[in-house]
Design a protein around this motif. Structure first.
Motif, mmCIF file in Angstrom:
data_model
loop_
_atom_site.group_PDB
_atom_site.id
_atom_site.type_symbol
_atom_site.label_atom_id
_atom_site.label_comp_id
_atom_site.label_asym_id
_atom_site.label_seq_id
_atom_site.Cartn_x
_atom_site.Cartn_y
_atom_site.Cartn_z
ATOM 1 N N ASN A 40 3.915 4.665 5.712
ATOM 2 C CA ASN A 40 5.009 5.410 6.361
ATOM 3 C C ASN A 40 6.039 5.862 5.338
ATOM 4 N N SER A 41 6.287 5.047 4.323
ATOM 5 C CA SER A 41 7.309 5.406 3.333
ATOM 6 C C SER A 41 6.855 6.551 2.436
ATOM 7 N N ALA A 42 5.553 6.698 2.270
ATOM 8 C CA ALA A 42 5.022 7.749 1.396
ATOM 9 C C ALA A 42 4.734 9.045 2.145
ATOM 10 N N LYS A 43 4.483 8.931 3.414
ATOM 11 C CA LYS A 43 4.092 10.099 4.208
ATOM 12 C C LYS A 43 5.163 11.187 4.139
ATOM 13 N N PHE A 71 0.831 -1.199 0.000
ATOM 14 C CA PHE A 71 0.000 0.000 0.000
ATOM 15 C C PHE A 71 0.870 1.256 0.000
ATOM 16 N N VAL A 72 0.445 2.269 -0.765
ATOM 17 C CA VAL A 72 1.145 3.546 -0.808
ATOM 18 C C VAL A 72 0.255 4.662 -0.245
ATOM 19 N N ALA A 73 -0.927 4.820 -0.822
ATOM 20 C CA ALA A 73 -1.799 5.924 -0.398
ATOM 21 C C ALA A 73 -3.230 5.631 -0.819
ATOM 22 N N ALA A 74 -4.183 6.256 -0.122
ATOM 23 C CA ALA A 74 -5.590 6.085 -0.466
ATOM 24 C C ALA A 74 -6.359 7.364 -0.163
ATOM 25 N N GLY A 116 -5.215 1.392 5.147
ATOM 26 C CA GLY A 116 -5.106 1.253 3.708
ATOM 27 C C GLY A 116 -6.435 1.243 2.979
ATOM 28 N N LEU A 117 -6.423 0.714 1.774
ATOM 29 C CA LEU A 117 -7.625 0.607 0.948
ATOM 30 C C LEU A 117 -8.197 -0.789 1.099
#
Length: 122
Positions: free
Chosen positions: A61-64, A46-49, A105-106
């Motif tokens: 956390n890695s994308a934030k 998961f990256v973002a939603a 997540g989504l």
């Protein structure tokens, strides 16, 4: 619902990219939308939603702090703006449509796009 991603490519470390995902089909606007990625030899993560109305967003956390997800329901499109890209961001990025976007997540994903390659070089 059909999802078509675009915007991937080759970028140098520290650079930026904006991914787009166009959603089409019945009630496409009513789905929560998100981004996932899969690097070679690794599981999809998961990256973002974003919620169906765009009011709430969630990030790994890695994308934030480096990425921003947004959506334009007039265009049925979701975007992922990625900044300060790192070598470890290299992956195929997938757009997904689900029932719920939340902190974890989504969820209840019903549809996936075909993916777009992002390659970060040194």
């Amino acid at each position: 619902v059909q999802l078509v991603e675009s915007g991937g490519g080759l970028v140098q470390a520290g650079g930026s990219l904006r991914l787009s995902c166009a959603a089409s089909g019945p009630s496409a606007y009513s789905y929560a939308l998100g981004w996932f990625r899969q690097a070679p030899g690794k599981e999809r993560e998961f990256v973002a939603a974003v919620t169906w109305n765009g009011d709430s967003t969630y990030y790994s956390n890695s994308a934030k702090g480096r990425s921003t997800i947004s959506r334009d329901n007039a265009k049925n499109t979701v975007y992922l703006q990625m900044n300060s890209l790192k070598l470890e961001d290299t992956a195929v990025y997938y757009c997904a449509a689900g029932a719920v976007a939340e902190e974890s997540g989504l969820k209840y994903i019903g549809y996936w796009g075909q993916g777009t390659q992002v390659t970060v070089s040194s």
